[in-house]
Design a protein around this motif. Structure first.
Motif, PDB file in Angstrom:
ATOM      1  N   GLY A   1     -14.695 -10.342  39.919  1.00  0.00           N
ATOM      2  CA  GLY A   1     -14.866  -9.419  40.957  1.00  0.00           C
ATOM      3  C   GLY A   1     -15.934  -8.559  40.655  1.00  0.00           C
ATOM      4  O   GLY A   1     -17.171  -8.262  41.360  1.00  0.00           O
ATOM      5  N   GLU A   2     -15.914  -8.029  39.358  1.00  0.00           N
ATOM      6  CA  GLU A   2     -16.919  -6.892  38.916  1.00  0.00           C
ATOM      7  C   GLU A   2     -18.427  -7.845  39.004  1.00  0.00           C
ATOM      8  O   GLU A   2     -19.348  -7.266  39.538  1.00  0.00           O
ATOM      9  CB  GLU A   2     -16.459  -6.549  37.564  1.00  0.00           C
ATOM     10  N   ILE A   3     -18.175  -9.093  38.357  1.00  0.00           N
ATOM     11  CA  ILE A   3     -19.764  -9.690  38.282  1.00  0.00           C
ATOM     12  C   ILE A   3     -20.112 -10.074  39.842  1.00  0.00           C
ATOM     13  O   ILE A   3     -21.274  -9.997  39.973  1.00  0.00           O
ATOM     14  CB  ILE A   3     -19.468 -10.992  37.431  1.00  0.00           C
ATOM     15  N   SER A   4     -19.105 -10.338  40.600  1.00  0.00           N
ATOM     16  CA  SER A   4     -19.576 -10.580  42.102  1.00  0.00           C
ATOM     17  C   SER A   4     -20.100  -9.225  42.790  1.00  0.00           C
ATOM     18  O   SER A   4     -21.400  -9.506  43.153  1.00  0.00           O
ATOM     19  CB  SER A   4     -18.328 -11.026  42.830  1.00  0.00           C
ATOM     20  N   ARG A   5     -19.703  -8.282  42.275  1.00  0.00           N
ATOM     21  CA  ARG A   5     -20.043  -6.972  43.137  1.00  0.00           C
ATOM     22  C   ARG A   5     -21.542  -6.524  42.407  1.00  0.00           C
ATOM     23  O   ARG A   5     -22.455  -5.950  43.025  1.00  0.00           O
ATOM     24  CB  ARG A   5     -19.231  -5.906  42.659  1.00  0.00           C
ATOM     25  N   LEU A   6     -21.497  -6.875  41.081  1.00  0.00           N
ATOM     26  CA  LEU A   6     -22.649  -6.524  40.394  1.00  0.00           C
ATOM     27  C   LEU A   6     -23.918  -7.572  40.772  1.00  0.00           C
ATOM     28  O   LEU A   6     -25.192  -7.080  41.016  1.00  0.00           O
ATOM     29  CB  LEU A   6     -22.362  -6.721  38.758  1.00  0.00           C
ATOM     30  N   ARG A   7     -23.414  -8.810  41.068  1.00  0.00           N
ATOM     31  CA  ARG A   7     -24.708  -9.825  41.662  1.00  0.00           C
ATOM     32  C   ARG A   7     -25.025  -9.034  43.105  1.00  0.00           C
ATOM     33  O   ARG A   7     -26.351  -9.207  43.340  1.00  0.00           O
ATOM     34  CB  ARG A   7     -24.026 -11.153  41.706  1.00  0.00           C
ATOM     35  N   SER A   8     -24.257  -8.848  43.720  1.00  0.00           N
ATOM     36  CA  SER A   8     -24.663  -8.370  45.160  1.00  0.00           C
ATOM     37  C   SER A   8     -25.412  -7.127  45.015  1.00  0.00           C
ATOM     38  O   SER A   8     -26.318  -7.106  46.021  1.00  0.00           O
ATOM     39  CB  SER A   8     -23.334  -7.834  45.870  1.00  0.00           C
ATOM     40  N   ALA A   9     -25.014  -6.081  44.141  1.00  0.00           N
ATOM     41  CA  ALA A   9     -26.066  -5.001  43.988  1.00  0.00           C
ATOM     42  C   ALA A   9     -27.180  -5.256  43.495  1.00  0.00           C
ATOM     43  O   ALA A   9     -28.327  -4.771  43.985  1.00  0.00           O
ATOM     44  CB  ALA A   9     -25.191  -3.783  43.135  1.00  0.00           C
ATOM     45  N   VAL A  10     -27.304  -6.147  42.297  1.00  0.00           N
ATOM     46  CA  VAL A  10     -28.482  -6.639  42.027  1.00  0.00           C
ATOM     47  C   VAL A  10     -29.518  -7.370  42.989  1.00  0.00           C
ATOM     48  O   VAL A  10     -30.536  -7.023  43.183  1.00  0.00           O
ATOM     49  CB  VAL A  10     -28.382  -7.451  40.772  1.00  0.00           C
TER      50      VAL A  10
ATOM     51  N   GLU B   1     -38.531 -12.088  41.153  1.00  0.00           N
ATOM     52  CA  GLU B   1     -38.427 -12.419  39.685  1.00  0.00           C
ATOM     53  C   GLU B   1     -37.132 -12.031  39.252  1.00  0.00           C
ATOM     54  O   GLU B   1     -36.525 -12.835  38.197  1.00  0.00           O
ATOM     55  CB  GLU B   1     -39.569 -11.928  38.847  1.00  0.00           C
ATOM     56  N   VAL B   2     -36.557 -10.888  39.720  1.00  0.00           N
ATOM     57  CA  VAL B   2     -34.956 -10.411  39.396  1.00  0.00           C
ATOM     58  C   VAL B   2     -34.333 -11.468  39.937  1.00  0.00           C
ATOM     59  O   VAL B   2     -33.187 -12.006  39.262  1.00  0.00           O
ATOM     60  CB  VAL B   2     -34.780  -9.057  40.021  1.00  0.00           C
ATOM     61  N   LEU B   3     -34.293 -11.962  41.019  1.00  0.00           N
ATOM     62  CA  LEU B   3     -33.411 -12.998  41.637  1.00  0.00           C
ATOM     63  C   LEU B   3     -33.405 -14.357  40.769  1.00  0.00           C
ATOM     64  O   LEU B   3     -32.475 -14.948  40.676  1.00  0.00           O
ATOM     65  CB  LEU B   3     -33.647 -13.233  43.006  1.00  0.00           C
ATOM     66  N   ARG B   4     -34.584 -14.475  40.470  1.00  0.00           N
ATOM     67  CA  ARG B   4     -34.722 -15.798  39.429  1.00  0.00           C
ATOM     68  C   ARG B   4     -33.864 -15.601  38.213  1.00  0.00           C
ATOM     69  O   ARG B   4     -33.144 -16.652  37.754  1.00  0.00           O
ATOM     70  CB  ARG B   4     -36.134 -16.133  39.280  1.00  0.00           C
ATOM     71  N   LEU B   5     -33.848 -14.452  37.636  1.00  0.00           N
ATOM     72  CA  LEU B   5     -32.944 -14.170  36.567  1.00  0.00           C
ATOM     73  C   LEU B   5     -31.569 -14.385  36.857  1.00  0.00           C
ATOM     74  O   LEU B   5     -30.749 -14.773  35.826  1.00  0.00           O
ATOM     75  CB  LEU B   5     -33.413 -12.710  36.133  1.00  0.00           C
TER      76      LEU B   5
END
Length: 138
Positions: free
Chosen positions: A110-119, A128-132
């Protein structure tokens, strides 16, 4: 020759007396041996007594063996029950650990999913950030 006949008769009488005495002694010895010998009836009685004693010993042995078997079975049952209890405790502990790990894993996901959403939101203007993150650029 009379004297010679008389000596001869005397010798014969002595010999006959010796033989008669020896035969009487042998007869007495044979009678004593017969008295001391076991008869078939004596042997049958002895066999019966031995059989009774053997049956008694066998009965006592069977009883003791049954008691030992009962005690062994009882101890085996107690040990088996104890081992089963230990296994159940281990199983409960493993279930508890699995539940805890599963909860933490779900929390991390859940934390990773929220972090991905925030990023994603922060880097939507920067491909380039999305490619990472392993996302194809939009």
């Amino acid at each position: 020759m009379l004297a010679s006949e008389s000596v001869s008769e005397s010798n014969n009488e002595n010999l006959i007396g010796f033989i008669a005495s020896t035969v009487e002694t042998l007869r007495d010895d044979v009678a004593k041996i017969r008295e001391q010998m076991a008869t078939r009836e004596d042997l049958a009685r002895l066999e019966g007594r031995f059989t009774e004693k053997l049956d008694g010993l066998e009965g006592r042995f069977t009883e003791k063996l049954a008691r030992l078997e009962g005690r062994f079975t009882e101890k085996l049952d107690v040990s088996t029950t104890s081992v089963r209890g230990d296994i159940e405790q281990v199983q409960l502990r493993l279930d508890s650990i699995e539940h805890g790990v599963s909860s933490r894993f779900e929390h991390v996901e859940g934390e990773i999913s929220r972090l991905r959403s925030a990023v994603y939101l922060l880097g939507k203007d920067r491909p380039e950030v999305l490619r990472l993150l392993g996302q194809a650029g939009t």
